[in-house]
Design an enzyme around this catalytic site. Structure first.
Site, mmCIF file in Angstrom:
data_model
loop_
_atom_site.group_PDB
_atom_site.id
_atom_site.type_symbol
_atom_site.label_atom_id
_atom_site.label_comp_id
_atom_site.label_asym_id
_atom_site.label_seq_id
_atom_site.Cartn_x
_atom_site.Cartn_y
_atom_site.Cartn_z
ATOM 1 N N HIS A 79 -1.662 3.630 -1.332
ATOM 2 C CA HIS A 79 -2.090 2.509 -0.702
ATOM 3 C C HIS A 79 -4.036 2.710 -1.808
ATOM 4 O O HIS A 79 -4.372 1.930 -1.952
ATOM 5 C CB HIS A 79 -3.023 3.244 0.791
ATOM 6 N N ARG A 94 8.266 5.448 -0.721
ATOM 7 C CA ARG A 94 7.164 4.066 -1.420
ATOM 8 C C ARG A 94 5.990 4.874 -2.270
ATOM 9 O O ARG A 94 5.445 4.612 -3.246
ATOM 10 C CB ARG A 94 6.798 2.713 -0.454
ATOM 11 N N ARG A 123 -7.487 -4.263 7.605
ATOM 12 C CA ARG A 123 -6.555 -2.421 7.581
ATOM 13 C C ARG A 123 -7.703 -1.802 8.599
ATOM 14 O O ARG A 123 -8.451 -0.916 7.888
ATOM 15 C CB ARG A 123 -5.976 -1.333 6.606
ATOM 16 N N GLU A 146 8.023 -4.205 10.270
ATOM 17 C CA GLU A 146 7.920 -3.412 8.724
ATOM 18 C C GLU A 146 8.564 -2.220 9.276
ATOM 19 O O GLU A 146 9.440 -1.024 8.027
ATOM 20 C CB GLU A 146 6.924 -2.554 8.602
ATOM 21 N N ASP A 187 6.063 -1.172 3.988
ATOM 22 C CA ASP A 187 6.983 -0.390 4.916
ATOM 23 C C ASP A 187 8.670 -1.331 4.422
ATOM 24 O O ASP A 187 9.472 -0.274 4.371
ATOM 25 C CB ASP A 187 6.494 -0.099 5.861
ATOM 26 N N CYS A 211 1.941 -9.593 5.104
ATOM 27 C CA CYS A 211 0.706 -9.176 4.276
ATOM 28 C C CYS A 211 1.360 -8.246 3.508
ATOM 29 O O CYS A 211 0.001 -7.115 2.876
ATOM 30 C CB CYS A 211 -0.180 -8.406 5.669
HETATM 31 C C1 PEP Z 1 3.036 -3.167 4.993
HETATM 32 O O1 PEP Z 1 3.978 -2.042 5.227
HETATM 33 O O2 PEP Z 1 4.309 -3.880 4.270
HETATM 34 C C2 PEP Z 1 1.530 -2.829 5.569
HETATM 35 C C3 PEP Z 1 1.162 -4.003 4.772
HETATM 36 O O3 PEP Z 1 1.281 -1.807 5.593
HETATM 37 P P1 PEP Z 1 0.569 -0.791 4.744
HETATM 38 O O4 PEP Z 1 0.748 -1.123 3.251
HETATM 39 O O5 PEP Z 1 -0.683 -0.512 5.677
HETATM 40 O O6 PEP Z 1 2.008 0.564 5.953
HETATM 41 MG MG MG Z 2 3.397 -0.615 6.534
#
Ligand code: PEP
Ligand code: MG
Length: 573
Positions: A189, A465, A296, A431, A455, A502
């Site tokens: 993130h 990740r 988010r 996801e 995810d 997304c």
């Molecule tokens: C994802 O998992 O692709 C997503 C958009 O959510 P985050 O990156 O906040 O886990």
């Molecule tokens: Mg996610």
């Protein structure tokens, strides 16, 4: 000159002095002292300097981040002048004739343990305040430099082992020109936030903190994922040129800000933006975002010491909806967990936080948190085009439970005479592989899908990740991932629903032609990737993309897929 390789996390070039954001070494030994008065006076001096420093940090936080974020430092200032803490420390120095470091640490630890054991959130927060303040005072006593990113007042490149999302949120964009970390991946993130803040970043270098000293001249090449330490003047010149060329390229893309997103033969797709706070709206508008595909909301809950109230949330959601003037806004309900922690919820530590008690799982159990958020969303829904989605859905039952709670809150509000939008689309993030595989069943019940590839890739490839050591397995273009994506898009379309994405893959140059070919309807990405994506899409036709998608879905490796995409995009940028 030394050189490090890492993962390109946020585009652009930064050239500035290094500022290391590392925890200071606060170790010391217990000693007996012959002149306790001198120790007491050292203590008072350290308290005074700490107070002065905290007042500056509080004022800076209030201007840059708002009053609620500054409240944390206000609480720290209260600890610094609390006689209940200070007097026992001074008494201990005098009665036991010990050094101040020892008296301070022992007394603070005693209070921390006592407060932490109380079944009372307020007291637990006080324990955290005492711990932070003790560190600051100790750093002054030991004359080691305490890192204060919010006090940075010159251009720097931040060097850290890792940055949490809330560390990243506190970086001052005027001075922080770039950052580089030892660990992390492209979809951690902090990397995602760097992209939305337009701060060039290279993560996962493994040894930035070891190889770089404070004050070294650093070049962060966020385009290639390279870090240069104390480069020669020739290399600096070369990078100044690359930076200038990149700026020129951005000016070209900027001409597309008010254009629709059309393929060469006129097929239209929607380019939406991912945001974390209402402050990000400006970037969405400036970059020609056609919608918000992912809000988010967890960032509303972070960097503070208690849950946001319904009213605070309502204001934030309303601001975003109004700011988008009727364009779609997909708000994701709380997705806490993984690398996004909420210390004040005091959840037990887990061995596998990314596979643990998080997101919708937590919301369905801690229903008051969930219901408060849903009420805030429902009340804000009349101010724009709101769509709600649940994160981390693994089973239909979870979706149904979430939907039933939303419906219950809606009816309660209506009964109380509150206004709520008539129809709010309700979708899910796809996801988790189980949901992608069962997408045809989900498609009968949800209004839309948004594919969360950040995810979905880590769960499909079983590759964390955040872990740079397995980043070679983090393969968005692996045909296994592409097939799952195809299943989701096809399932949505066969029920007359729309499918978006997304995850970061939606803004990825190699992925975009394939996704257009697979029929993805909405692409949601960091606002700063939108114009580049719009420019790319204009260079190929829908049928070229479909042909490409048909081919790559049958391939066996990531490398073959990349080569096939290059074949259709070469000479077209
Ligand atoms: C994802 O998992 O692709 C997503 C958009 O959510 P985050 O990156 O906040 O886990
Ligand atoms: Mg996610």
């Amino acid at each position: 000159m030394t050189f490090l390789n890492g993962i390109a996390a946020s585009n652009g070039i930064a050239i500035a002095k290094a500022y290391k954001l590392v925890e200071p070494d606060l170790t010391f030994s217990k000693t007996t002292v012959s002149n306790p008065e001198e120790e007491v006076s050292r203590f008072r001096d350290a308290l005074a300097v700490s107070k002065n420093e905290l007042e500056q940090i509080r004022d800076r936080a209030e201007t840059d981040l708002g009053r609620d974020k500054a409240a944390i430092f206000e609480a720290h200032l209260l600890v610094l002048s609390d006689p209940e803490l200070i007097k026992p420390i001074e008494d201990k120095i005098v009665s036991e004739q010990v050094n101040v470091e020892h008296a301070l640490k022992e007394t603070a630890d005693m209070f921390i343990t006592m407060f932490e054991q109380m079944d009372n959130d307020y007291m637990k927060e006080r324990a955290a305040d005492i711990r932070d303040v003790t560190k600051r005072v100790l750093a002054h006593l030991l004359k080691v430099q305490m890192v204060n990113p919010s006090l940075i007042a010159e251009e720097v490149v931040i060097i850290a082992e890792d940055l949490t999302p809330s560390d990243t949120a506190q970086l001052n964009r005027d001075y922080v020109k770039g950052f580089t970390t030892d660990i992390g991946g492209r979809t951690s993130h902090s990397a995602i936030m760097a992209r939305s803040m337009e701060i060039p970043a290279v993560v996962g270098t493994k040894k930035a903190t070891e190889s770089i000293q404070n004050g070294d001249l650093i070049i962060v090449d966020g385009l290639k994922g390279e870090v240069h330490i104390n480069p020669t003047p020739e290399v600096v010149n070369q990078y100044e040129q690359i930076h200038a060329d990149y700026q020129k390229q951005k000016e070209e893309w900027a001409k597309l800000v008010n254009e629709k997103t059309l393929t060469k033969d006129g097929h239209q797709i929607e380019l939406a933006a991912n945001i974390g706070t209402p402050k990000d709206l400006k970037g969405v508008i400036e970059n020609g975002g056609e919608a918000i595909g992912l809000y988010r909301t967890e960032f509303l809950y972070m960097g503070r010491d208690q849950l946001p109230t319904e009213e605070e949330q309502y204001k934030a959601y309303r601001e975003v909806l109004e700011g988008m003037h009727g364009k779609p806004v997909v708000v994701r309900t709380l997705d806490i967990g993984g690398d996004k922690e909420l210390p004040y919820l005091d959840l037990p530590k887990e061995l596998n936080p990314f596979l643990g008690f998080r997101a919708i799982r937590l919301c369905l159990e801690e229903q008051e948190i969930f219901r408060t958020q849903l009420r805030a969303l429902l009340r804000a829904s009349i101010y724009g085009n709101l769509k709600i989605m649940f994160p981390m859905i693994a089973t239909l039952d979870e979706f149904r439970q979430g939907k039933a709670i939303l419906e219950e809150e809606k009816q309660n509000l209506i009964q109380k005479g509150e206004k709520v939008a008539d129809h709010i689309e309700l979708g899910i993030m796809v996801e988790i592989p189980s949901t992608a595989v069962l997408a045809n069943q989900f498609a009968k019940e949800v209004d839309f899908f948004s594919i969360g590839t950040n995810d979905l890739i880590q769960y499909t490839m079983a590759a964390d990740r955040m872990n740079e050591r397995v980043s070679y397995l983090y393969q968005p273009y692996n045909p296994a991932i592409l097939r799952l994506i195809k299943m989701v898009i096809d399932a949505a379309h066969s029920e007359g629903k729309w499918a978006g994405m997304c995850g970061e893959m939606a803004g990825d140059e190699v992925a975009i032609p394939i996704l257009v070919g697979l029929g993805l309807d909405e692409f949601s990405m960091s606002a700063t990737s939108i114009l580049k994506a719009r420019s790319l899409v204009r260079h190929f036709t829908k049928s070229e993309a479909e042909e490409l998608a048909r081919k790559v879905i049958q391939m066996s490796t990531t490398e073959e897929v990349i080569a096939a995409v290059h074949e259709i995009t070469k000479n077209k940028n």
